[in-house]
Write an enzyme that holds these catalytic residues in place. Structure first.
Site, PDB file in Angstrom:
ATOM      1  N   HIS A   9       5.982  15.997  20.540  1.00  0.00           N
ATOM      2  CA  HIS A   9       5.534  16.410  19.202  1.00  0.00           C
ATOM      3  C   HIS A   9       6.635  17.206  18.503  1.00  0.00           C
ATOM      4  CE1 HIS A   9       1.587  16.514  21.600  1.00  0.00           C
ATOM      5  NE2 HIS A   9       1.515  15.427  20.846  1.00  0.00           N
ATOM      6  N   CYS A  14      -6.010   6.775  22.416  1.00  0.00           N
ATOM      7  CA  CYS A  14      -5.325   6.326  21.183  1.00  0.00           C
ATOM      8  C   CYS A  14      -6.229   6.479  19.966  1.00  0.00           C
ATOM      9  CB  CYS A  14      -4.938   4.853  21.253  1.00  0.00           C
ATOM     10  SG  CYS A  14      -3.776   4.400  22.525  1.00  0.00           S
ATOM     11  N   CYS A  61      -9.892   2.552  22.920  1.00  0.00           N
ATOM     12  CA  CYS A  61      -9.242   3.580  23.741  1.00  0.00           C
ATOM     13  C   CYS A  61      -9.400   4.925  23.049  1.00  0.00           C
ATOM     14  CB  CYS A  61      -7.756   3.279  23.952  1.00  0.00           C
ATOM     15  SG  CYS A  61      -6.915   4.675  24.743  1.00  0.00           S
ATOM     16  N   HIS A  73      -2.082   4.486  27.656  1.00  0.00           N
ATOM     17  CA  HIS A  73      -2.606   5.575  28.489  1.00  0.00           C
ATOM     18  C   HIS A  73      -2.847   5.182  29.943  1.00  0.00           C
ATOM     19  CE1 HIS A  73      -3.383   7.121  24.418  1.00  0.00           C
ATOM     20  NE2 HIS A  73      -3.193   8.279  24.992  1.00  0.00           N
ATOM     21  N   LYS A 132       0.493  14.058  27.473  1.00  0.00           N
ATOM     22  CA  LYS A 132      -0.217  15.141  28.137  1.00  0.00           C
ATOM     23  C   LYS A 132      -0.343  14.860  29.634  1.00  0.00           C
ATOM     24  CE  LYS A 132      -4.682  17.121  28.609  1.00  0.00           C
ATOM     25  NZ  LYS A 132      -6.061  16.677  28.708  1.00  0.00           N
ATOM     26  N   HIS A 162       3.699  19.373  22.910  1.00  0.00           N
ATOM     27  CA  HIS A 162       4.715  19.178  23.950  1.00  0.00           C
ATOM     28  C   HIS A 162       6.033  18.738  23.324  1.00  0.00           C
ATOM     29  CE1 HIS A 162       4.212  14.816  23.781  1.00  0.00           C
ATOM     30  NE2 HIS A 162       2.941  14.890  24.141  1.00  0.00           N
ATOM     31  N   LYS A 216       6.249   6.975  28.359  1.00  0.00           N
ATOM     32  CA  LYS A 216       6.182   7.882  27.220  1.00  0.00           C
ATOM     33  C   LYS A 216       5.686   9.253  27.688  1.00  0.00           C
ATOM     34  CE  LYS A 216       3.643   8.664  22.947  1.00  0.00           C
ATOM     35  NZ  LYS A 216       2.239   8.853  22.656  1.00  0.00           N
ATOM     36  N   CYS A 254      -5.888   0.623  28.813  1.00  0.00           N
ATOM     37  CA  CYS A 254      -5.038   0.776  27.629  1.00  0.00           C
ATOM     38  C   CYS A 254      -3.585   0.754  28.106  1.00  0.00           C
ATOM     39  CB  CYS A 254      -5.352   2.109  26.951  1.00  0.00           C
ATOM     40  SG  CYS A 254      -4.039   2.667  25.859  1.00  0.00           S
TER      41      CYS A 254
HETATM   42  N1  MSP Z   1      -3.279  12.165  15.295  1.00  0.00           N
HETATM   43  C1  MSP Z   1      -2.489  10.999  15.388  1.00  0.00           C
HETATM   44  C2  MSP Z   1      -1.569  10.887  14.190  1.00  0.00           C
HETATM   45  C3  MSP Z   1      -2.254  10.849  12.859  1.00  0.00           C
HETATM   46  S1  MSP Z   1      -1.123  10.772  11.535  1.00  0.00           S
HETATM   47  C4  MSP Z   1      -2.052  10.412  10.211  1.00  0.00           C
HETATM   48  C5  MSP Z   1      -1.649  11.058  16.675  1.00  0.00           C
HETATM   49  N2  MSP Z   1      -1.427  12.266  17.176  1.00  0.00           N
HETATM   50  S2  MSP Z   1      -0.600  12.571  18.509  1.00  0.00           S
HETATM   51  O1  MSP Z   1      -0.689  13.984  18.675  1.00  0.00           O
HETATM   52  O2  MSP Z   1      -1.089  11.767  19.577  1.00  0.00           O
HETATM   53  O3  MSP Z   1       0.861  12.123  18.327  1.00  0.00           O
HETATM   54  C6  MSP Z   1       1.499  12.070  17.121  1.00  0.00           C
HETATM   55  C7  MSP Z   1       2.970  11.896  17.200  1.00  0.00           C
HETATM   56  O4  MSP Z   1       3.593  12.798  18.114  1.00  0.00           O
HETATM   57  C8  MSP Z   1       3.545  10.582  17.646  1.00  0.00           C
HETATM   58  O5  MSP Z   1       3.443   9.529  16.795  1.00  0.00           O
HETATM   59  C9  MSP Z   1       5.000  11.009  17.697  1.00  0.00           C
HETATM   60  O6  MSP Z   1       5.509  11.189  16.422  1.00  0.00           O
HETATM   61  C10 MSP Z   1       4.866  12.320  18.427  1.00  0.00           C
HETATM   62  N3  MSP Z   1       4.970  12.108  19.865  1.00  0.00           N
HETATM   63  C11 MSP Z   1       3.992  12.267  20.798  1.00  0.00           C
HETATM   64  N4  MSP Z   1       4.514  11.983  22.034  1.00  0.00           N
HETATM   65  C12 MSP Z   1       5.813  11.645  21.898  1.00  0.00           C
HETATM   66  C13 MSP Z   1       6.847  11.330  22.767  1.00  0.00           C
HETATM   67  N5  MSP Z   1       6.687  11.287  24.069  1.00  0.00           N
HETATM   68  N6  MSP Z   1       8.058  11.097  22.239  1.00  0.00           N
HETATM   69  C14 MSP Z   1       8.309  11.187  20.885  1.00  0.00           C
HETATM   70  N7  MSP Z   1       7.353  11.461  20.033  1.00  0.00           N
HETATM   71  C15 MSP Z   1       6.091  11.656  20.493  1.00  0.00           C
HETATM   72  O7  MSP Z   1      -1.210  10.024  17.127  1.00  0.00           O
END
Ligand code: MSP
Length: 539
Positions: free
Chosen positions: A34, A143, A140, A166, A317, A31, A314, A163
């Site tokens: 990411h 997380c 959680c 979430h 999903k 999304h 934040k 959490c």
């Molecule tokens: N899999 C773990 C990370 C492991 S790294 C060794 C994880 N994955 S995640 O898919 O949930 O999210 C990873 C990252 O996506 C967040 O830390 C951030 O960098 C980015 N983001 C996810 N949602 C976000 C926002 N709403 N805003 C900005 N960045 C976001 O955590």
């Protein structure tokens, strides 16, 4: 993957500028949040490439753990099938679409990763850093994190706890686990942070970590025994490694740890781990402690970005705006998308997306200030000089101010983007310069000067148009890391390749040198860089 072979770093041992993104959970499609981190890393690494440095940009996917396992189960497929499908159909295509030039893409289910992970934890076990114990406490799955009771919110009933990220109930775990002696590393970590004040950025993130580590660290449960979707512990295969301990190691396994010592020496320690602020502790506390335990050097910087927010929460999903990255790129284009989030939100702080704000910036900054400037200059060189760039005849004060403005823009952007990861500040400096060039044309009125057919008038006209074209030459180099397709179109329209070579071969160091674009270059009016937007699609 949009990786390019020429960025390969293997073969020499000088350190490379190595940037990583978090590896993303593939329980769902990518999304906007990411994409935000991944685009930032791409711009940072492209900037360093433009400096002529060796660069290595890593992204990938985090595929183990309960969250992925349950998603796969709910969809009636095996976890591996689920991951393969999502990676190939959703994640890699989006990064290619957004022109992410990653040099590698690591998946934690790959053998090159799992085999090294087992060696790494076996080594820690052999060193006495891991011991067997029992864990009971809240967890959680969203997380994938063991929580402290103090971090939880009250739920609907007296027993239910939520959490705080979430807003969903945590689960109670009671398992026999292996533990990593994290508690032993508090003083060493504090010493390291003190000796390396730039290790955690921004300052707010650093302070948060310091406060956390100053309290007593608890040992970390690093295995799970109630499900099997993970890397088995080599000495006790009834346990799989806790997904975060597996995931963090991607940064070294992809870099050649345990498999390619020469490459590892070149790449490790990483220059920058980009992370969202939600996963800061894993990267700034647990990961450094694991590396210390293994006797490996620590990354140079961990830089936390803020969150993209929706309705004060934040973006995730469960509360998506319903807007996918491709909804925005199909409306605004990929380059404007890459530009917008970095320009609009100071890196490190939270920010919200709105169609109105994106539209306003697109129209005023990209289409009017920048795009129009490029097309007006090309049109005038076409009209008055048959498309052949004239030589500058008399470089006066007004021209010197533009030359100085370019140098300032280069130096400011280089410091802000390349060093401070202040993308908004760097882009502001570049667009300040674009405004300055627009102001110069407004003042010099080349369309009026053109009416003066005397040799003097024509010489003046030549100087003005050369100055504007040369300013655009510098701008194309500065914007190439951010908006590569647009910069390439501008480079073509300036006819710059013939005299100066490929845009990718230009360096930041020479971008501010005045007078590089050779007179005689064939300037053409290419396609409009930022076309007028269609109506906003109905939501
Ligand atoms: N899999 C773990 C990370 C492991 S790294 C060794 C994880 N994955 S995640 O898919 O949930 O999210 C990873 C990252 O996506 C967040 O830390 C951030 O960098 C980015 N983001 C996810 N949602 C976000 C926002 N709403 N805003 C900005 N960045 C976001 O955590």
């Amino acid at each position: 993957m949009a990786a390019t072979a020429e960025h390969s770093t293997t073969g020499t041992s000088a350190p490379a500028y190595y940037v990583s993104t978090p590896i993303y959970y593939v329980n769902d499609r990518p999304h906007l949040g990411h994409a935000y981190t991944t685009v930032a890393g791409d711009v940072l690494t492209r900037w360093h490439r433009q400096r002529g440095e060796k660069v290595w940009y890593l992204t990938g996917t985090d595929e183990h753990g309960q969250k992925i396992m349950r998603t796969a189960e709910a969809n009636g497929v095996s976890p591996q099938e689920w991951c393969d499908k999502l990676v190939e159909e959703a994640w890699k295509p989006l990064w290619a679409h957004l022109e992410i030039a990653n040099d590698d893409f690591i998946r934690t289910t790959e053998e090159r990763h799992t085999a090294r992970v087992q060696e790494f934890v076996q080594d820690l076990y052999d060193k006495g850093e891991i011991y067997k114990g029992g864990y009971s406490g809240p967890y959680c799955v969203g997380c994938e994190e063991f929580k402290l009771p103090s971090e939880l919110l009250d739920g609907a009933t007296e027993d239910e706890k939520l959490c705080s990220v979430h807003k969903r109930p945590v689960e109670w775990l009671e398992e026999e686990n292996y533990f990593f002696r994290l508690s032993a590393y508090g003083p060493k970590l504090l010493e390291f942070y003190a000796a390396n004040p730039g290790f955690i950025q921004p300052a707010s993130a650093r302070n948060e970590v310091l406060r956390f580590v100053e309290q007593d660290l608890k040992d970390l449960s690093i295995s799970r025994s109630t499900f099997n979707w993970g890397v088995p512990l080599p000495w006790d295969e009834k346990h799989v490694l806790y997904v975060w301990v597996d995931a963090l190691q991607n940064y070294i396994t992809a870099a050649g740890y345990g498999s390619d010592p020469e490459r590892f020496a070149e790449l490790w320690p990483a220059s920058v781990h980009l992370v969202g602020k939600d996963i800061l502790r894993f990267h700034a506390v647990i990961w450094p402690a694991m590396l210390m335990a293994a006797g490996l050097p620590l990354p140079k910087r961990v830089v936390a970005n803020g969150w993209l927010m929706v309705g004060g929460e934040k973006m995730s999903k469960s509360n998506l705006t319903g807007i996918a990255p491709t909804d925005l790129t199909s409306h605004f284009g990929v380059d404007a998308y890459r530009y917008y989030f970095l320009r609009a939100i100071p890196f490190g702080t939270d920010g919200s997306f709105s169609w109105e704000d994106f539209t306003a910036r697109y129209t005023s900054e990209l289409a009017n200030d920048f795009g129009n400037l490029a097309s007006r200059v090309a049109a005038m060189v076409g009209k008055y000089f048959g498309g052949e760039l004239p030589a500058s005849a008399a470089h006066g004060d007004a021209e010197q101010a533009i030359a100085d403005g370019l140098r300032t823009a280069v130096e400011t952007a280089d410091q802000k983007i390349g060093e401070e990861l202040d993308f908004a500040g760097g882009l502001a400096a570049i667009f300040e310069f674009v405004k300055q060039v627009n102001g110069y044309l407004t003042e010099q009125e080349p369309w009026k000067v053109a009416k003066d057919e005397s040799a003097e008038g024509q010489a003046r006209l030549a100087t003005i148009l050369y100055t504007a074209a040369e300013a655009l030459r510098g701008t194309a180099v500065l914007l190439n890391p951010v908006m590569p397709s647009t910069a390439e179109k501008l480079w073509d329209s300036l006819g710059a390749t013939e005299g100066l070579g490929a845009l990718a071969a230009q360096t930041v160091a020479t971008a501010g040198d005045w007078g590089r674009l050779p007179a005689g270059a064939t300037v053409t009016k290419g396609e409009i860089l930022f076309p007028r937007l269609e109506e906003k699609p109905a939501s």
